[in-house]
Motif scaffolding. Structure first.
Motif, PDB file in Angstrom:
ATOM      1  N   ALA A  95      -5.629   1.383   2.478  1.00 19.88           N
ATOM      2  CA  ALA A  95      -4.237   1.089   2.816  1.00 19.88           C
ATOM      3  C   ALA A  95      -3.503   2.434   2.730  1.00 19.88           C
ATOM      4  N   ASP A 129       4.350  -2.879   5.669  1.00 22.25           N
ATOM      5  CA  ASP A 129       3.628  -1.701   6.148  1.00 22.25           C
ATOM      6  C   ASP A 129       3.828  -0.529   5.197  1.00 22.25           C
ATOM      7  N   ASP A 130       2.958  -0.264   4.226  1.00 15.50           N
ATOM      8  CA  ASP A 130       1.739  -0.998   4.022  1.00 15.50           C
ATOM      9  C   ASP A 130       1.619  -1.366   2.555  1.00 15.50           C
ATOM     10  N   GLY A 133      -0.620  -4.202   2.213  1.00 16.76           N
ATOM     11  CA  GLY A 133      -2.044  -3.888   2.148  1.00 16.76           C
ATOM     12  C   GLY A 133      -2.477  -3.539   0.739  1.00 16.76           C
ATOM     13  N   ALA A 186      -6.582  -2.497   5.746  1.00 17.98           N
ATOM     14  CA  ALA A 186      -5.520  -3.510   5.652  1.00 17.98           C
ATOM     15  C   ALA A 186      -4.198  -2.922   6.130  1.00 17.98           C
ATOM     16  N   ASP A 187      -4.111  -2.650   7.421  1.00 18.01           N
ATOM     17  CA  ASP A 187      -2.912  -2.007   7.975  1.00 18.01           C
ATOM     18  C   ASP A 187      -2.552  -2.610   9.329  1.00 18.01           C
ATOM     19  N   SER A 188      -2.895  -3.855   9.534  1.00 17.38           N
ATOM     20  CA  SER A 188      -2.557  -4.526  10.784  1.00 17.38           C
ATOM     21  C   SER A 188      -1.895  -5.860  10.440  1.00 17.38           C
ATOM     22  N   THR A 418      -7.685  -5.646   9.100  1.00 18.86           N
ATOM     23  CA  THR A 418      -6.901  -6.813   8.700  1.00 18.86           C
ATOM     24  C   THR A 418      -5.484  -6.333   8.401  1.00 18.86           C
ATOM     25  N   GLY A 419      -4.708  -7.145   7.728  1.00 17.61           N
ATOM     26  CA  GLY A 419      -3.410  -6.640   7.320  1.00 17.61           C
ATOM     27  C   GLY A 419      -2.397  -7.697   7.003  1.00 17.61           C
ATOM     28  N   GLU A 421       0.869  -7.981   8.063  1.00 20.45           N
ATOM     29  CA  GLU A 421       2.020  -8.162   8.951  1.00 20.45           C
ATOM     30  C   GLU A 421       1.899  -9.433   9.789  1.00 20.45           C
TER      31      GLU A 421
END
Length: 455
Positions: A95, A129-130, A133, A186-188, A418-419, A421
């Motif tokens: 993240a 964001d983020d 994450g 994990a940033d989406s 993944t993420g 948001e």
């Protein structure tokens, strides 16, 4: 050997919920805006805060300052690990702890750096964001506790919002610390707060500056206008020639793709219009599904143009015009190839014999998920169990260039994007927020995923 039950994991996450929300609240308060200087004290404090959180979860977490390619000091990164067995699979959790700036706090309904819970969402810059994450990874490791069955490595970046200039040199210098079987970025985000998604693809990006010159110097429009077209007009002609009658980019050598792994559901046109705030009567450009047009087909944007302002303008023919083009490329096309194809087209199609010069700028490779990877199958089942609904995977029209670079450095690793948001998160915009129910289900998902990877 069997893993934890979904009910057990859900109960563990619920018992830890106050800590998770407090973590995210404190992270928002860090105000870790990397645009104010990646080497600033505020960024060091943010990194130290994250490192201490994960040290408390039993990891050997610490802050390391990276170096830029030119040797100057870079971002404050958080790295760490917890090795449970040399025979267990290894998972790298990614993240970033830096956040976007807030140009105008007056556009926010709340203080951007004071987390506020309202209608099931937590508002604040970086909540999604983020910081989301980071909260997902933290909640997962807390839920697993002594039942963690995979080796875990963490990397929380401090300059993602600034283009990650020192990311790759840092990784290459610390390869052993990042070697993994599965990498979870994990940033989406998800299709919605209630419908989970894996991100199947990211477009690449290439940028170039174009100069259209017609004269050695400006001249009077009344004296020379007519046989000579000004550079602004010819620039507009050149740009418009890049599109066909459907408004689709039509440049030989710039390719298009269909959604990776097949299209499960197309985007809703009215929702897209509302999210983009289109003017009444605007027709969408291009052909095919909206998903393909946004995720896997190329798109071209004029992101800057040098021209005389309207205020103070006078009757002269502009001798030269410079504009900057940003081309989002199909996930599998090398951006250098698209950049060269666009450059060739622009020079060959110079209108009325104008002089066209092109300066090539940055490139970033796109990325496509392997839909047949074992980790993808496990992740989709975990998502379905956690959210209680079918998974709808989706692409992203934006670019995260370090992901294909990670894949290049670690070719045998399976990458999952993944993420936290969802379409209401407003990442990079005023009133950024995260769905708390979505966050809870994301944590349950990742906990199930790590537990299933161990078994």
């Amino acid at each position: 050997m069997t893993g934890l039950s979904g009910d057990d994991i859900r109960a563990r996450v619920q018992d830890d919920w106050d800590r998770i929300v407090a973590l995210l609240t404190d992270k928002v308060a860090c105000a870790s805006v990397s645009a104010k200087g990646i080497t600033g004290e505020h960024m060091q404090r943010s990194a130290q805060f994250v490192a201490e959180e994960f040290t408390g979860l039993g990891l050997d977490a610490h802050v390391v300052q990276s170096r830029n390619p030119d040797g100057t000091p870079g971002a404050y990164e958080v790295v760490g690990s917890r090795i449970v067995s040399p025979d267990a699979p290894t998972v790298l959790l990614y993240a970033h702890h830096d956040v976007q700036p807030v140009p105008d706090p007056g556009q926010w309904d709340t203080d951007p750096f004071v987390a506020v819970e309202k209608d099931g969402r937590l508002y604040g810059r970086g909540s999604a964001d983020d910081g989301g994450g980071i909260a997902i990874h933290s909640g997962t490791l807390k839920a697993l506790g002594d039942d963690l069955g995979v080796n875990v490595k963490i990397f929380f970046e401090g300059e993602e919002e600034m283009g990650s200039p020192s990311f790759i040199p840092f990784i290459e210098e610390h390869r052993e610390e990042f070697e993994a079987d599965v990498i979870i970025v994990a940033d989406s985000g998800n299709w919605s707060a209630d419908v989970p998604s894996l991100t199947t693809s990211l477009r690449g990006n290439t940028t170039l500056d174009v100069t259209v010159r017609v004269l050695g110097h400006p001249v009077h429009s009344g004296q020379f206008g007519g046989p000579i077209l000004d550079a602004n007009t010819l620039s507009a002609m050149l740009i418009s020639s890049l599109y066909n009658e459907s408004g689709e980019l039509d440049v030989p050598g710039v390719i298009a793709q269909e959604p990776i792994g097949g299209l499960q559901r197309d985007l809703d046109e009215e929702t897209l219009r509302g999210d983009a705030a289109t003017v009444e009567g605007l027709r969408f450009a291009g052909t095919g599904s909206l998903a393909s047009r946004l995720w896997t087909k190329p798109s071209l944007t004029v992101i800057g143009i040098d021209a005389h302002p309207v205020d103070g303008s006078f009757n002269v023919l502009a001798d030269a015009t410079r504009f900057r083009l940003s081309l989002r490329t199909a996930p599998s096309q090398r951006p250098q190839e698209a950049q060269q194809a666009l450059t060739t087209y622009l020079i060959r199609h110079a209108p009325f014999g104008a002089e066209v010069t092109v300066e090539a700028l940055d490139n970033g490779m796109g990325w496509a998920m392997d839909p047949d990877a074992e980790s993808v199958n496990i992740a989709e089942k975990a998502m379905q169990e956690a959210f209680g609904t079918e998974v709808i995977n989706k692409g992203e029209g934006g670019s995260i260039p370090f992901i294909p670079e990670l894949q290049r450095i670690f070719p045998h690793a399976q990458v999952l994007v993944t993420g936290p948001e969802d379409p209401k998160s407003n990442a990079h915009s005023p009133n950024e927020s995260i769905s708390l129910s979505g966050l809870r289900n994301n944590i349950i998902t990742e906990t199930l995923l790590l537990d299933r990877l161990a078994h």
